[in-house]
Design a protein around this motif. Sequence first.
Motif, PDB file in Angstrom:
ATOM      1  N   GLN A   1      -6.074  -5.840  92.514  1.00 39.96           N
ATOM      2  CA  GLN A   1      -5.394  -4.566  92.283  1.00 39.96           C
ATOM      3  C   GLN A   1      -3.916  -4.854  91.998  1.00 39.96           C
ATOM      4  O   GLN A   1      -3.050  -4.556  92.813  1.00 39.96           O
ATOM      5  N   PRO A   2      -3.613  -5.464  90.832  1.00 37.65           N
ATOM      6  CA  PRO A   2      -2.232  -5.877  90.555  1.00 37.65           C
ATOM      7  C   PRO A   2      -1.228  -4.728  90.559  1.00 37.65           C
ATOM      8  O   PRO A   2      -0.044  -4.948  90.813  1.00 37.65           O
ATOM      9  N   GLU A   3      -1.697  -3.511  90.348  1.00 39.03           N
ATOM     10  CA  GLU A   3      -0.787  -2.362  90.379  1.00 39.03           C
ATOM     11  C   GLU A   3      -0.232  -2.119  91.787  1.00 39.03           C
ATOM     12  O   GLU A   3       0.792  -1.465  91.948  1.00 39.03           O
ATOM     13  N   ARG A   4      -0.855  -2.686  92.814  1.00 45.65           N
ATOM     14  CA  ARG A   4      -0.398  -2.495  94.190  1.00 45.65           C
ATOM     15  C   ARG A   4       0.617  -3.549  94.617  1.00 45.65           C
ATOM     16  O   ARG A   4       1.194  -3.460  95.690  1.00 45.65           O
ATOM     17  N   ARG A   5       0.867  -4.540  93.767  1.00 50.24           N
ATOM     18  CA  ARG A   5       1.843  -5.588  94.097  1.00 50.24           C
ATOM     19  C   ARG A   5       3.246  -5.003  94.249  1.00 50.24           C
ATOM     20  O   ARG A   5       3.969  -5.345  95.183  1.00 50.24           O
ATOM     21  N   ALA A   6       3.640  -4.136  93.347  1.00 51.61           N
ATOM     22  CA  ALA A   6       4.966  -3.510  93.423  1.00 51.61           C
ATOM     23  C   ALA A   6       5.097  -2.687  94.702  1.00 51.61           C
ATOM     24  O   ALA A   6       6.155  -2.693  95.346  1.00 51.61           O
ATOM     25  N   GLU A   7       4.033  -2.025  95.086  1.00 52.30           N
ATOM     26  CA  GLU A   7       3.999  -1.260  96.342  1.00 52.30           C
ATOM     27  C   GLU A   7       4.266  -2.186  97.524  1.00 52.30           C
ATOM     28  O   GLU A   7       5.064  -1.882  98.404  1.00 52.30           O
TER      29      GLU A   7
ATOM     30  N   SER B   1       7.755 -11.035  98.269  1.00 50.17           N
ATOM     31  CA  SER B   1       6.693 -10.996  97.265  1.00 50.17           C
ATOM     32  C   SER B   1       5.557 -11.971  97.531  1.00 50.17           C
ATOM     33  O   SER B   1       4.614 -12.033  96.757  1.00 50.17           O
TER      34      SER B   1
ATOM     35  N   TYR C   1      -1.800  -7.347 102.881  1.00 50.18           N
ATOM     36  CA  TYR C   1      -1.835  -7.601 101.433  1.00 50.18           C
ATOM     37  C   TYR C   1      -2.167  -9.072 101.234  1.00 50.18           C
ATOM     38  O   TYR C   1      -1.517  -9.938 101.828  1.00 50.18           O
TER      39      TYR C   1
ATOM     40  N   ILE D   1      -4.141  -7.964  96.127  1.00 46.92           N
ATOM     41  CA  ILE D   1      -3.266  -7.683  94.986  1.00 46.92           C
ATOM     42  C   ILE D   1      -3.648  -8.450  93.722  1.00 46.92           C
ATOM     43  O   ILE D   1      -3.184  -8.100  92.635  1.00 46.92           O
ATOM     44  N   ASP D   2      -4.499  -9.462  93.848  1.00 44.25           N
ATOM     45  CA  ASP D   2      -4.971 -10.117  92.625  1.00 44.25           C
ATOM     46  C   ASP D   2      -6.064  -9.273  91.956  1.00 44.25           C
ATOM     47  O   ASP D   2      -6.233  -9.329  90.751  1.00 44.25           O
TER      48      ASP D   2
END
Length: 85
Positions: A37-43, A52, A7, A34-35
């Motif tokens: 695909q910000p939705e994958r940050r929580a993953e 984090s 990541y 993740i910048d």
Amino acid sequence: MADVIIYTKAYCPYCVRAKSLLDQKQVAYQEVKIDEQPERRAEMIEKANGRSTVPQIFIGTTHIGGCDDMFALHAADKLDSLLTA
């Protein structure tokens, strides 16, 4: 060869350094930006037990941590065995 997922974010020197080591070892990896695909940050945070920061590196199902963690494994001659498992 184990599946490697890293990541990352753009302009992250630790991400560049980690990817460079994998490239030197000729290891294929899946990069999750993740910048972009910000939705994958929580993953990432969930899989990394709350960590984090980037990069977060996974070899197979094993979370090895970040760039410094990977270089520590490399210095201890433990990285190659994880990659070939």
